[in-house]
Design a protein around this motif. Sequence first.
Motif, PDB file in Angstrom:
ATOM      1  N   LEU A 305       0.827  -1.208   0.000  1.00 34.83           N
ATOM      2  CA  LEU A 305       0.000   0.000   0.000  1.00 34.83           C
ATOM      3  C   LEU A 305       0.861   1.257   0.000  1.00 34.83           C
ATOM      4  O   LEU A 305       0.562   2.226  -0.705  1.00 34.83           O
ATOM      5  N   PHE A 309       0.745   3.811  -3.339  1.00 34.65           N
ATOM      6  CA  PHE A 309       0.068   5.098  -3.179  1.00 34.65           C
ATOM      7  C   PHE A 309       0.854   6.115  -2.366  1.00 34.65           C
ATOM      8  O   PHE A 309       0.395   7.237  -2.167  1.00 34.65           O
ATOM      9  N   LEU A 349      -6.124   9.913   2.057  1.00 35.53           N
ATOM     10  CA  LEU A 349      -6.276   8.674   1.284  1.00 35.53           C
ATOM     11  C   LEU A 349      -7.033   8.931  -0.009  1.00 35.53           C
ATOM     12  O   LEU A 349      -6.662   8.408  -1.073  1.00 35.53           O
ATOM     13  N   LYS A 352      -4.583  10.714  -2.438  1.00 39.80           N
ATOM     14  CA  LYS A 352      -3.476   9.898  -2.947  1.00 39.80           C
ATOM     15  C   LYS A 352      -3.950   8.758  -3.837  1.00 39.80           C
ATOM     16  O   LYS A 352      -3.185   8.290  -4.699  1.00 39.80           O
ATOM     17  N   THR A 353      -5.181   8.307  -3.644  1.00 37.70           N
ATOM     18  CA  THR A 353      -5.679   7.191  -4.452  1.00 37.70           C
ATOM     19  C   THR A 353      -6.569   7.647  -5.597  1.00 37.70           C
ATOM     20  O   THR A 353      -6.983   6.825  -6.425  1.00 37.70           O
ATOM     21  N   THR A 355      -9.638   8.810  -5.342  1.00 35.51           N
ATOM     22  CA  THR A 355     -11.043   8.457  -5.080  1.00 35.51           C
ATOM     23  C   THR A 355     -11.717   9.603  -4.338  1.00 35.51           C
ATOM     24  O   THR A 355     -11.053  10.510  -3.827  1.00 35.51           O
ATOM     25  N   LEU A 361     -12.878   4.039  -2.329  1.00 36.40           N
ATOM     26  CA  LEU A 361     -11.548   3.814  -1.768  1.00 36.40           C
ATOM     27  C   LEU A 361     -11.369   2.346  -1.385  1.00 36.40           C
ATOM     28  O   LEU A 361     -10.372   1.709  -1.747  1.00 36.40           O
ATOM     29  N   LEU A 364     -11.134   0.056  -4.386  1.00 40.89           N
ATOM     30  CA  LEU A 364      -9.817   0.132  -5.033  1.00 40.89           C
ATOM     31  C   LEU A 364      -8.778  -0.649  -4.232  1.00 40.89           C
ATOM     32  O   LEU A 364      -7.996  -1.419  -4.803  1.00 40.89           O
ATOM     33  N   LEU A 365      -8.772  -0.445  -2.929  1.00 39.24           N
ATOM     34  CA  LEU A 365      -7.776  -1.141  -2.100  1.00 39.24           C
ATOM     35  C   LEU A 365      -7.945  -2.650  -2.162  1.00 39.24           C
ATOM     36  O   LEU A 365      -6.964  -3.400  -2.194  1.00 39.24           O
TER      37      LEU A 365
END
Length: 371
Positions: A305, A309, A349, A352-353, A355, A361, A364-365
């Motif tokens: 992770l 990201f 978060l 950075k992602t 979303t 989020l 995606l994770l």
Amino acid sequence: MDEPTFSRILDAVYDAATAFERWPVALDSLGQAFGCSYVGLIDRNLRTNQGRASAVGIDQPGQREYFEVWSQHDMLRRWTRAYRPGAVETDRQILPRDDLVRSDYYNCFLKPRDMHVVMRITLAAEDGFRKFISFTRPASLGEYDKADVEQCHRLMPHLQRAARVAQCVEESSLSLAAFSDVFEQSAKGVLLLDRSGRVAFANRAARAMTQASSTLILRRERLEAASRDDNVALQRLIAGATGMADRPEATRGGVMRLAAMSDAPGPSVAVAPLAGMASWSGRSPVAFVLISDPRADSRRPEAMLRQLFGLTAAETRVAERLMLGDSPEQVAGTLDVSITTVRWHLSALYRKTGTGRQADLVRLLLSMPTV
């Protein structure tokens, strides 16, 4: 060469075809037939200039010395314009004898090991690879003659066939090892079942799940569910996927969710047949089982992770709790931080992602690979 000797050599060569470690026995039988002080099966990779050998008549330090030092000075190799599959060549056919005897290769490597006369047979030479067998013998036994060359030509089809079989076996073994390694890295439980429903293979995750879980058990090479009702359904799926069902029209596998033994949801199980034919022995895999445990599948390695990201350690901890299904308030309670801090990390978060919502989020994770 009489027929018993010829047959003994063929037996040893075809034994070696299925196991590289048996080549010394085959080479020794060849060496005895031709009066050799050394016989070596040599593979060369022209792209990397690496080589390997199975040999008799020379120790491991001597083999290393050849590949690390003398391979580049090998007069026979340097004088060979082209390696022709099926060729049998004596040293006199490759280069003048005087040139060989004057060389450092002969005087520093061959002569001290009583390797005075050389014959080489080329088994394969294609796609940047060479495979050949090299014979040497003491000077006291004289040159390899026409009869020796004829005997090598007689053996050639068998040696080439054994070499091809050996290559296929090695490549299949490497492919199987690669697939096995992929299975072992998977976070999902993977099991392969034979015709009788016995477990022929279980990856690391499957073994861990059945050892730690109170819902699934590996007992006497068979996968069972702890709940009686679940086990009846599971065995029905397994029987259908392996072709052992009483009714021909039975469903060929399927999916089910096992009853939860705690607050967390129970694992899901998918059972299906494998494509292809089973071996006549019945021990080859004919079906597979995939086990998805929400508690195990939801985690992703922290390093992954952070690398994907650029998350901080605190952001990673928040992300891990969200993947486990926690709400922001539950994350705050578990990590012993304020809800404001969690929301601040959640905002980071999203940024950075790429979303904008918690559901996106988490989706995606969870889509990231689990290894």
